[in-house]
Design a protein around this motif. Structure first.
Motif, PDB file in Angstrom:
ATOM      1  N   SER A  12      12.703  34.456   2.617  1.00 42.86           N
ATOM      2  CA  SER A  12      12.606  33.204   3.373  1.00 42.86           C
ATOM      3  C   SER A  12      11.168  32.887   3.780  1.00 42.86           C
ATOM      4  N   ARG A  13      10.288  33.905   3.736  1.00 38.78           N
ATOM      5  CA  ARG A  13       8.881  33.662   4.067  1.00 38.78           C
ATOM      6  C   ARG A  13       8.035  33.373   2.827  1.00 38.78           C
ATOM      7  N   ALA A  14       8.641  33.469   1.643  1.00 39.43           N
ATOM      8  CA  ALA A  14       7.906  33.226   0.404  1.00 39.43           C
ATOM      9  C   ALA A  14       7.503  31.753   0.313  1.00 39.43           C
ATOM     10  N   ALA A  15       6.428  31.493  -0.421  1.00 36.29           N
ATOM     11  CA  ALA A  15       5.981  30.107  -0.606  1.00 36.29           C
ATOM     12  C   ALA A  15       7.037  29.331  -1.380  1.00 36.29           C
ATOM     13  N   PRO A  16       7.519  28.222  -0.858  1.00 32.46           N
ATOM     14  CA  PRO A  16       8.563  27.462  -1.563  1.00 32.46           C
ATOM     15  C   PRO A  16       8.017  26.751  -2.795  1.00 32.46           C
ATOM     16  N   VAL A  17       8.864  26.593  -3.796  1.00 36.03           N
ATOM     17  CA  VAL A  17       8.523  25.808  -4.984  1.00 36.03           C
ATOM     18  C   VAL A  17       8.643  24.334  -4.611  1.00 36.03           C
ATOM     19  N   ARG A  18       7.587  23.578  -4.777  1.00 30.83           N
ATOM     20  CA  ARG A  18       7.536  22.204  -4.249  1.00 30.83           C
ATOM     21  C   ARG A  18       8.048  21.196  -5.289  1.00 30.83           C
ATOM     22  N   LEU A  19       9.305  20.807  -5.143  1.00 30.95           N
ATOM     23  CA  LEU A  19       9.936  19.897  -6.098  1.00 30.95           C
ATOM     24  C   LEU A  19       9.517  18.443  -5.894  1.00 30.95           C
ATOM     25  N   PRO A  28       9.267  19.712 -15.414  1.00 28.56           N
ATOM     26  CA  PRO A  28       9.949  20.571 -14.440  1.00 28.56           C
ATOM     27  C   PRO A  28      10.107  22.015 -14.890  1.00 28.56           C
ATOM     28  N   ARG A  29       9.840  22.313 -16.150  1.00 22.82           N
ATOM     29  CA  ARG A  29      10.142  23.649 -16.674  1.00 22.82           C
ATOM     30  C   ARG A  29       9.452  24.774 -15.915  1.00 22.82           C
ATOM     31  N   PRO A  30       8.146  24.707 -15.635  1.00 23.09           N
ATOM     32  CA  PRO A  30       7.542  25.815 -14.886  1.00 23.09           C
ATOM     33  C   PRO A  30       8.075  25.937 -13.462  1.00 23.09           C
ATOM     34  N   TYR A  31       8.490  24.836 -12.874  1.00 24.43           N
ATOM     35  CA  TYR A  31       9.062  24.883 -11.531  1.00 24.43           C
ATOM     36  C   TYR A  31      10.414  25.597 -11.558  1.00 24.43           C
ATOM     37  N   TYR A  32      11.233  25.274 -12.561  1.00 25.20           N
ATOM     38  CA  TYR A  32      12.519  25.951 -12.693  1.00 25.20           C
ATOM     39  C   TYR A  32      12.320  27.433 -13.026  1.00 25.20           C
ATOM     40  N   ALA A  33      11.325  27.729 -13.836  1.00 23.11           N
ATOM     41  CA  ALA A  33      11.050  29.132 -14.166  1.00 23.11           C
ATOM     42  C   ALA A  33      10.663  29.902 -12.908  1.00 23.11           C
ATOM     43  N   ALA A  34       9.863  29.266 -12.033  1.00 23.66           N
ATOM     44  CA  ALA A  34       9.464  29.914 -10.786  1.00 23.66           C
ATOM     45  C   ALA A  34      10.668  30.139  -9.875  1.00 23.66           C
ATOM     46  N   LEU A  35      11.585  29.179  -9.840  1.00 18.87           N
ATOM     47  CA  LEU A  35      12.791  29.350  -9.033  1.00 18.87           C
ATOM     48  C   LEU A  35      13.682  30.448  -9.596  1.00 18.87           C
ATOM     49  N   PRO A  48       7.747  17.424   1.714  1.00 15.89           N
ATOM     50  CA  PRO A  48       6.890  18.247   2.563  1.00 15.89           C
ATOM     51  C   PRO A  48       7.582  18.616   3.878  1.00 15.89           C
ATOM     52  N   GLY A  49       7.710  19.911   4.131  1.00 12.77           N
ATOM     53  CA  GLY A  49       8.344  20.376   5.353  1.00 12.77           C
ATOM     54  C   GLY A  49       9.851  20.345   5.348  1.00 12.77           C
ATOM     55  N   VAL A  50      10.488  20.097   4.195  1.00  8.77           N
ATOM     56  CA  VAL A  50      11.953  20.073   4.097  1.00  8.77           C
ATOM     57  C   VAL A  50      12.383  21.171   3.118  1.00  8.77           C
ATOM     58  N   PRO A  51      12.627  22.394   3.631  1.00  9.42           N
ATOM     59  CA  PRO A  51      12.979  23.502   2.733  1.00  9.42           C
ATOM     60  C   PRO A  51      14.441  23.448   2.312  1.00  9.42           C
ATOM     61  N   ALA A  52      14.730  24.136   1.218  1.00  8.05           N
ATOM     62  CA  ALA A  52      16.104  24.200   0.716  1.00  8.05           C
ATOM     63  C   ALA A  52      16.255  25.439  -0.151  1.00  8.05           C
ATOM     64  N   TYR A  53      17.449  25.993  -0.164  1.00  7.55           N
ATOM     65  CA  TYR A  53      17.807  27.010  -1.142  1.00  7.55           C
ATOM     66  C   TYR A  53      18.232  26.279  -2.419  1.00  7.55           C
ATOM     67  N   VAL A  54      17.833  26.811  -3.568  1.00  8.92           N
ATOM     68  CA  VAL A  54      18.159  26.161  -4.839  1.00  8.92           C
ATOM     69  C   VAL A  54      18.861  27.164  -5.744  1.00  8.92           C
ATOM     70  N   VAL A  55      20.089  26.840  -6.121  1.00  7.58           N
ATOM     71  CA  VAL A  55      20.903  27.721  -6.962  1.00  7.58           C
ATOM     72  C   VAL A  55      20.568  27.450  -8.421  1.00  7.58           C
ATOM     73  N   PRO A 386       8.926  10.031 -10.082  1.00  9.76           N
ATOM     74  CA  PRO A 386       8.861  11.149  -9.131  1.00  9.76           C
ATOM     75  C   PRO A 386      10.170  11.276  -8.357  1.00  9.76           C
ATOM     76  N   GLY A 387      10.344  12.430  -7.747  1.00  7.82           N
ATOM     77  CA  GLY A 387      11.518  12.658  -6.920  1.00  7.82           C
ATOM     78  C   GLY A 387      12.147  13.996  -7.240  1.00  7.82           C
ATOM     79  N   PRO A 388      12.706  14.682  -6.244  1.00  8.08           N
ATOM     80  CA  PRO A 388      13.276  16.014  -6.462  1.00  8.08           C
ATOM     81  C   PRO A 388      14.672  16.008  -7.058  1.00  8.08           C
ATOM     82  N   PHE A 389      15.349  14.867  -7.038  1.00  3.68           N
ATOM     83  CA  PHE A 389      16.770  14.856  -7.359  1.00  3.68           C
ATOM     84  C   PHE A 389      17.090  14.500  -8.815  1.00  3.68           C
ATOM     85  N   HIS A 390      16.261  13.675  -9.450  1.00  3.56           N
ATOM     86  CA  HIS A 390      16.672  13.109 -10.733  1.00  3.56           C
ATOM     87  C   HIS A 390      15.704  13.463 -11.860  1.00  3.56           C
ATOM     88  N   ARG A 391      16.144  13.206 -13.082  1.00  9.44           N
ATOM     89  CA  ARG A 391      15.298  13.259 -14.278  1.00  9.44           C
ATOM     90  C   ARG A 391      15.388  11.875 -14.885  1.00  9.44           C
TER      91      ARG A 391
END
Length: 412
Positions: A12-19, A28-35, A48-55, A386-391
């Motif tokens: 939970s203290r790790a640097a979050p992947v910024r979607l 998005p591929r390197p971001y998904y690889a990091a997750l 910014p400042g809105v964390p989330a767990y990503v399955v 841009p946006g975290p939700f869509h492609r």
């Protein structure tokens, strides 16, 4: 209650992947690889400042989507922790509709939607799509060039859904613009949400005063007895969930078809069904890349990760599709539904067949009118919203032999 282990605390203290970064939209591929490198559940930021767990693991995603005891769809405890101007609130804010409800309330709302859409006959929906395609091609066909995102896929969805909801064609641009601002989750999100809410409120007020042969009227008259406010939020959900992901599915499929000449030629000749191209996109470039948001009712360990309450747990359908190994991809057959683009469990998409019909009919009609469509840019040079939700593509420029659907003999 269990407590987090030292490893879970370090997670939970790790640097979050910024979607929310521009780089995520570009590739998005390197971001998904990091997750995925973090395990079945990664740690990210939706804004910014809105964390989330990503399955990012299929088994974990299915467990989440089916576990209604441990996880809830109600975001209100999380909402209390974020600023009122957070750019992701437009997509995540609680509303009294089927997406954000659990248990009996969810079943009640979902049943009304299924019943309303069941009354839309496939031939009627097909006719609405054909009419919209004809209208749009008549606008850009004589030019011999077009942007298929701005001039076809997005306005087509607005036209089709406006007709289903009993609104005139003239309202389609307003719907398209408002929804686009909301889903991008950027600085215009709040403005788009207000515009979209006003659009829906006007629609429900009109249908409350005078019914028609349309979906809002069926919801207002449903035996479940929804209040006008409940119908408003059902329509708010349905218009948005129907317009944006379906438009993206259509544009992503067209870009993949046009980017592969062999694929395009087999589709236009009828040797290969359009549904195969749509399935390919659902597997590898799903239009709603990160959503299916849940919240742990109490802190819990889930697939080795300590999940705090009131923190979003997002299903990354995009990461799941990229995690499919090559052997599995090679063995896939047409009609394979192993992807999770429709989600799963009690909140799985209730209208997948109408969605597939709209997309396949639109592509078939467009390629019949304009059989020599070709892309202006190679696919690797296309840009993404841009946006975290869509492609979602920003544009899909094409050229073709000028053609007017209204001219006798204009159609092949």
């Amino acid at each position: 209650m269990t407590h987090p282990s030292p490893a879970e605390q370090a997670f939970s203290r790790a640097a979050p992947v910024r979607l929310w970064e521009d780089g995520f939209a570009r590739d998005p591929r390197p971001y998904y690889a990091a997750l995925r490198a973090q395990g079945p559940v990664g740690w990210a930021e939706l804004a910014p400042g809105v964390p989330a767990y990503v399955v990012t693991d299929r088994r974990a995603a299915l467990d989440l989507l089916h576990d209604t005891e441990t996880f809830s769809r109600d975001p209100r405890p999380w909402e209390a922790t974020v600023p009122d101007d957070s750019p992701v609130l437009g997509m995540m804010r609680w509303r009294p509709n089927t997406l954000f409800a659990d248990g009996a309330a969810h079943l009640r709302y979902r049943t009304t939607l299924i019943d309303a859409f069941d009354l839309v006959e496939p031939h009627d929906l097909r006719g609405r799509v054909h009419r919209a395609v004809h209208l749009l091609v008549s606008r850009f066909g004589p030019r011999g060039e077009a942007d298929l995102v701005a001039e076809f896929t997005r306005p087509l969805m607005a036209l089709v859904f406006n007709s289903l909801f009993g609104l005139p064609d003239s309202a389609s641009d307003r719907l398209d613009a408002a929804i686009g601002k909301v889903i991008e989750g950027g600085p215009q999100s709040a403005e788009g949400e207000a515009e979209y809410a006003g659009y829906v409120l006007e629609l429900i007020a009109a249908k409350t005063a005078r019914r028609g042969e349309d979906l809002p009227s069926r919801l207002l008259d449903h035996p479940a007895g929804l209040t006008p406010e409940e119908v408003t939020w059902q329509v708010f959900l349905t218009l948005g969930a129907g317009h944006e992901p379906t438009s993206n599915l259509l544009s992503n499929t067209l870009s993949r078809i046009l980017g592969d000449p062999a694929f395009h030629s087999t589709l236009t000749s009828g040797a290969r069904p359009v549904t195969e191209a749509v399935l390919d996109v659902l597997h590898h470039e799903t239009p709603l890349a990160n959503y299916g948001i849940h919240y742990a009712r109490t802190p819990v360990t889930f697939h080795g990760v300590w999940i705090r309450a009131a923190v979003p747990v997002v299903v990354s359908y995009g990461a799941l599709t990229q995690a499919v190994d090559e052997e599995r991809v090679a063995d896939r057959r047409p009609g394979d539904a192993s992807h999770l683009s429709w989600s799963a469990g009690p909140h799985a998409c209730p209208v997948r067949q109408p969605t597939l019909l709209i997309v396949t009919e639109a592509i078939e009609q467009l390629t019949q009118w304009l059989p020599d469509l070709e892309p202006v840019l190679p696919r690797e040079r296309l840009t993404w919203r841009p946006g975290p939700f869509h492609r979602s593509l920003t544009a899909l420029p094409v050229r073709f032999s000028p053609r007017s659907p209204d001219r006798p003999g204009g159609r092949p």
